[in-house]
Write a protein that holds these residues in place. Structure first.
Motif, PDB file in Angstrom:
ATOM      1  N   ASN A   1     -26.875  26.471  -1.763  1.00 12.67           N
ATOM      2  CA  ASN A   1     -25.456  26.341  -1.732  1.00 12.67           C
ATOM      3  C   ASN A   1     -25.069  25.272  -1.092  1.00 12.67           C
ATOM      4  O   ASN A   1     -24.157  24.348  -1.212  1.00 12.67           O
ATOM      5  CB  ASN A   1     -24.932  27.531  -0.906  1.00 12.67           C
ATOM      6  CG  ASN A   1     -25.061  28.862  -1.865  1.00 12.67           C
ATOM      7  OD1 ASN A   1     -25.319  28.729  -2.988  1.00 12.67           O
ATOM      8  ND2 ASN A   1     -25.096  30.062  -0.969  1.00 12.67           N
ATOM      9  N   ILE A   2     -25.997  24.685  -0.119  1.00 11.36           N
ATOM     10  CA  ILE A   2     -25.769  23.409   0.672  1.00 11.36           C
ATOM     11  C   ILE A   2     -25.681  22.263  -0.355  1.00 11.36           C
ATOM     12  O   ILE A   2     -24.879  21.211  -0.233  1.00 11.36           O
ATOM     13  CB  ILE A   2     -26.620  23.267   2.019  1.00 11.36           C
ATOM     14  CG1 ILE A   2     -26.296  24.523   2.995  1.00 11.36           C
ATOM     15  CG2 ILE A   2     -26.622  21.861   2.614  1.00 11.36           C
ATOM     16  CD1 ILE A   2     -27.067  24.271   3.922  1.00 11.36           C
ATOM     17  N   ALA A   3     -26.666  22.236  -1.177  1.00 14.28           N
ATOM     18  CA  ALA A   3     -26.884  21.350  -2.008  1.00 14.28           C
ATOM     19  C   ALA A   3     -25.665  21.164  -3.002  1.00 14.28           C
ATOM     20  O   ALA A   3     -25.205  20.034  -3.284  1.00 14.28           O
ATOM     21  CB  ALA A   3     -28.191  21.311  -2.933  1.00 14.28           C
ATOM     22  N   ALA A   4     -25.144  22.285  -3.367  1.00  9.46           N
ATOM     23  CA  ALA A   4     -24.012  22.309  -4.436  1.00  9.46           C
ATOM     24  C   ALA A   4     -22.820  21.685  -3.950  1.00  9.46           C
ATOM     25  O   ALA A   4     -21.947  21.155  -4.488  1.00  9.46           O
ATOM     26  CB  ALA A   4     -23.837  23.790  -4.779  1.00  9.46           C
ATOM     27  N   VAL A   5     -22.628  22.053  -2.480  1.00 10.08           N
ATOM     28  CA  VAL A   5     -21.194  21.819  -1.850  1.00 10.08           C
ATOM     29  C   VAL A   5     -21.572  20.312  -1.667  1.00 10.08           C
ATOM     30  O   VAL A   5     -20.430  19.348  -1.585  1.00 10.08           O
ATOM     31  CB  VAL A   5     -21.206  22.525  -0.598  1.00 10.08           C
ATOM     32  CG1 VAL A   5     -20.234  21.799   0.314  1.00 10.08           C
ATOM     33  CG2 VAL A   5     -20.810  23.870  -0.836  1.00 10.08           C
ATOM     34  N   ALA A   6     -22.636  19.669  -1.335  1.00  6.53           N
ATOM     35  CA  ALA A   6     -22.889  18.330  -1.224  1.00  6.53           C
ATOM     36  C   ALA A   6     -22.696  17.379  -2.343  1.00  6.53           C
ATOM     37  O   ALA A   6     -21.858  16.391  -2.069  1.00  6.53           O
ATOM     38  CB  ALA A   6     -24.217  18.120  -0.723  1.00  6.53           C
ATOM     39  N   LEU A   7     -23.113  18.116  -3.492  1.00  5.25           N
ATOM     40  CA  LEU A   7     -22.633  17.364  -4.634  1.00  5.25           C
ATOM     41  C   LEU A   7     -21.036  17.507  -5.024  1.00  5.25           C
ATOM     42  O   LEU A   7     -20.587  16.531  -5.529  1.00  5.25           O
ATOM     43  CB  LEU A   7     -23.686  17.957  -5.796  1.00  5.25           C
ATOM     44  CG  LEU A   7     -23.374  17.506  -7.233  1.00  5.25           C
ATOM     45  CD1 LEU A   7     -23.737  15.886  -7.082  1.00  5.25           C
ATOM     46  CD2 LEU A   7     -24.390  17.926  -8.296  1.00  5.25           C
ATOM     47  N   ALA A   8     -20.611  18.444  -4.689  1.00  7.44           N
ATOM     48  CA  ALA A   8     -19.092  18.708  -4.969  1.00  7.44           C
ATOM     49  C   ALA A   8     -18.294  17.537  -4.219  1.00  7.44           C
ATOM     50  O   ALA A   8     -17.488  17.036  -4.794  1.00  7.44           O
ATOM     51  CB  ALA A   8     -18.677  20.244  -4.871  1.00  7.44           C
ATOM     52  N   ASN A   9     -18.793  17.404  -3.031  1.00  4.99           N
ATOM     53  CA  ASN A   9     -18.343  16.481  -2.175  1.00  4.99           C
ATOM     54  C   ASN A   9     -18.324  15.042  -2.621  1.00  4.99           C
ATOM     55  O   ASN A   9     -17.354  14.289  -2.626  1.00  4.99           O
ATOM     56  CB  ASN A   9     -18.889  16.614  -0.691  1.00  4.99           C
ATOM     57  CG  ASN A   9     -18.094  15.701   0.408  1.00  4.99           C
ATOM     58  OD1 ASN A   9     -18.052  14.386   0.256  1.00  4.99           O
ATOM     59  ND2 ASN A   9     -17.812  16.253   1.584  1.00  4.99           N
ATOM     60  N   LYS A  10     -19.498  14.904  -3.133  1.00  7.14           N
ATOM     61  CA  LYS A  10     -19.651  13.428  -3.650  1.00  7.14           C
ATOM     62  C   LYS A  10     -18.926  13.235  -4.759  1.00  7.14           C
ATOM     63  O   LYS A  10     -18.432  12.223  -5.201  1.00  7.14           O
ATOM     64  CB  LYS A  10     -21.266  13.378  -3.970  1.00  7.14           C
ATOM     65  CG  LYS A  10     -21.604  11.946  -4.263  1.00  7.14           C
ATOM     66  CD  LYS A  10     -23.320  11.541  -4.653  1.00  7.14           C
ATOM     67  CE  LYS A  10     -23.847  11.406  -3.362  1.00  7.14           C
ATOM     68  NZ  LYS A  10     -23.567  10.110  -2.667  1.00  7.14           N
ATOM     69  N   THR A  11     -19.001  14.318  -5.709  1.00 10.30           N
ATOM     70  CA  THR A  11     -18.208  14.328  -6.972  1.00 10.30           C
ATOM     71  C   THR A  11     -16.697  13.975  -6.766  1.00 10.30           C
ATOM     72  O   THR A  11     -15.923  13.087  -7.469  1.00 10.30           O
ATOM     73  CB  THR A  11     -18.223  15.738  -7.788  1.00 10.30           C
ATOM     74  OG1 THR A  11     -19.525  16.004  -7.980  1.00 10.30           O
ATOM     75  CG2 THR A  11     -17.314  15.637  -8.909  1.00 10.30           C
ATOM     76  N   ALA A  12     -16.121  14.649  -5.492  1.00 12.77           N
ATOM     77  CA  ALA A  12     -14.695  14.352  -5.079  1.00 12.77           C
ATOM     78  C   ALA A  12     -14.764  13.163  -4.869  1.00 12.77           C
ATOM     79  O   ALA A  12     -13.467  12.554  -5.289  1.00 12.77           O
ATOM     80  CB  ALA A  12     -14.457  15.370  -4.056  1.00 12.77           C
ATOM     81  N   ARG A  13     -15.366  12.347  -4.203  1.00 16.72           N
ATOM     82  CA  ARG A  13     -15.427  10.989  -3.566  1.00 16.72           C
ATOM     83  C   ARG A  13     -15.385  10.056  -4.799  1.00 16.72           C
ATOM     84  O   ARG A  13     -14.570   8.938  -4.701  1.00 16.72           O
ATOM     85  CB  ARG A  13     -16.504  10.737  -2.592  1.00 16.72           C
ATOM     86  CG  ARG A  13     -16.401  11.309  -1.532  1.00 16.72           C
ATOM     87  CD  ARG A  13     -17.317  10.993  -0.406  1.00 16.72           C
ATOM     88  NE  ARG A  13     -17.607  11.725   0.887  1.00 16.72           N
ATOM     89  CZ  ARG A  13     -17.755  11.276   1.970  1.00 16.72           C
ATOM     90  NH1 ARG A  13     -18.008   9.968   2.257  1.00 16.72           N
ATOM     91  NH2 ARG A  13     -18.026  11.834   3.094  1.00 16.72           N
ATOM     92  N   ILE A  14     -16.227  10.210  -5.912  1.00 21.41           N
ATOM     93  CA  ILE A  14     -16.500   9.401  -6.928  1.00 21.41           C
ATOM     94  C   ILE A  14     -15.016   9.651  -7.665  1.00 21.41           C
ATOM     95  O   ILE A  14     -14.610   8.622  -8.369  1.00 21.41           O
ATOM     96  CB  ILE A  14     -17.654   9.696  -7.856  1.00 21.41           C
ATOM     97  CG1 ILE A  14     -18.812   9.571  -6.763  1.00 21.41           C
ATOM     98  CG2 ILE A  14     -17.756   8.810  -9.154  1.00 21.41           C
ATOM     99  CD1 ILE A  14     -20.149   9.996  -7.690  1.00 21.41           C
ATOM    100  N   ALA A  15     -14.533  10.906  -7.887  1.00 21.47           N
ATOM    101  CA  ALA A  15     -13.422  10.725  -8.619  1.00 21.47           C
ATOM    102  C   ALA A  15     -12.346  10.205  -8.033  1.00 21.47           C
ATOM    103  O   ALA A  15     -11.418   9.572  -8.850  1.00 21.47           O
ATOM    104  CB  ALA A  15     -12.879  12.494  -8.671  1.00 21.47           C
TER     105      ALA A  15
END
Length: 341
Positions: free
Chosen positions: A312-326
């Motif tokens: 779950n931590i990995a998923a949220v970390a990737l979601a955070n990075k996706t939002a930044r790239i977006a």
């Protein structure tokens, strides 16, 4: 005396006004009804006057009307207005608090949504409501049929296959009355399925026509639904100074409880739009499932996190990075360029 700032407490029928002059003295306090308040406001204020409102139901509509008249409108999140409410809560105190809050130089404001943004948001809200209704209808069917000894495997797909079979089987012990009820429930479920598919087609059409949505779909974990949800929620990404601010507005950054120089970070704050946050996190889960077979930089980064931390931590970390790239893609108008590991 000339008004320089007006706070408006919005409601369904009665609107409370609080206006101040250059010396911060309240010179206009009144209640106006829905049909007259815009005209009364425009008759009283002069060019250059700022108008503030809470970002609540109807606020974006009124903000667009006032912006069309050439006025500066500032929308404030309700949680940022609350600290400025004096004494008891009522409409007059709320309007005064809005007027005070909008004068703070460090106050954060909500961008006014366009009509197109609200159209897309309405499609998503109706679709999410129908998905919830479909889930509730399926659970109701499962609960009722289990009383007759009929149980379908998990997942809606299996239930869709099982119901026609139960209706056709004349030896399963179902009475005619319950068969009629089950047939009606089956038709209800099919009708909701049809409405969800119709909205899915509309979302896909929006995602194909909007150039920003087309670029956002270059990101792994973002499809038509998430891309259009980002369009509806964010609109102009330049309202955020950087990608971290946009990720924080989605509730994807840690919540702090620091004091006395001791930094203490908790779980994610879960602020902002829960619907969009869930889409980003579920998209990240899909990326993590396929990441072991890939060698690009993003996949190796998230696999290092998944190897040592909870999934779950990995998923949220990737979601955070996706939002930044977006944010970078939306604010700078660039495409996504993945780099090799």
């Amino acid at each position: 005396m000339k008004l320089i700032r007006v706070g408006v407490d919005l409601a369904k029928s009665v609107f409370q006004i609080h206006g101040v002059d250059r010396s911060e003295k309240a010179i206009w306090r009144c209640k106006l009804v829905r049909g007259d308040w815009i005209k009364a406001l425009l008759d009283r204020i002069e060019p250059g006057c700022e108008i503030g409102m809470e970002a609540c139901s109807g606020a974006h509509h009124w903000a667009r009307l006032l912006q069309a008249q050439g006025y500066t409108v500032k929308l404030i999140a309700p949680q940022f207005v609350k600290p400025y409410v004096k004494s008891n809560k009522n409409d007059a105190n709320d309007a005064e608090a809005i007027c005070e809050a909008m004068s703070r130089p460090s106050m954060r404001f909500v961008a006014v949504k366009t009509v197109e943004q609200q159209d897309i948001q309405a499609v998503h809200r109706v679709r999410a409501s129908l998905v919830d209704q479909r889930k509730a209808k399926a659970n109701q069917i499962r609960g009722l049929t289990s009383e007759y000894g009929l149980v379908a495997p998990k997942e809606l797909l299996h239930l869709r296959v099982a119901i026609p079979r139960w209706l056709e089987d004349q030896e399963n012990g179902l009475s005619e009355r319950f068969r009629r009820l089950l047939r009606g429930l089956w038709q209800d479920l099919l009708a909701v399925d049809e409405r969800v598919e119709e909205l899915d087609r509309e979302i896909e059409q929006i995602a194909r026509q909007d150039p920003v949505a087309v670029r956002l779909q270059q990101l792994r974990g973002i499809g038509p639904v998430t891309a259009t949800a980002l369009l509806a929620t964010v609109g102009d990404a330049s309202q955020f100074a950087n990608g971290r601010q946009m990720a924080a507005s989605f509730g994807l950054t840690p919540k702090q409880n620091s004091s006395g120089g001791k930094e203490r970070l908790l779980g994610i704050s879960k602020r902002g739009d829960a619907y969009l946050r869930s889409l980003l996190v579920h998209g990240a889960r899909a990326v993590i499932r396929t990441a072991p077979a890939k060698t690009d930089r993003l996949s190796t980064w998230v696999m290092r996190i998944a190897a040592t931390r909870h999934p779950n931590i990995a998923a949220v970390a990737l979601a955070n990075k996706t939002a930044r790239i977006a944010w970078a893609m939306m604010s700078k108008g660039t495409d996504y360029h993945p780099t090799p590991a």
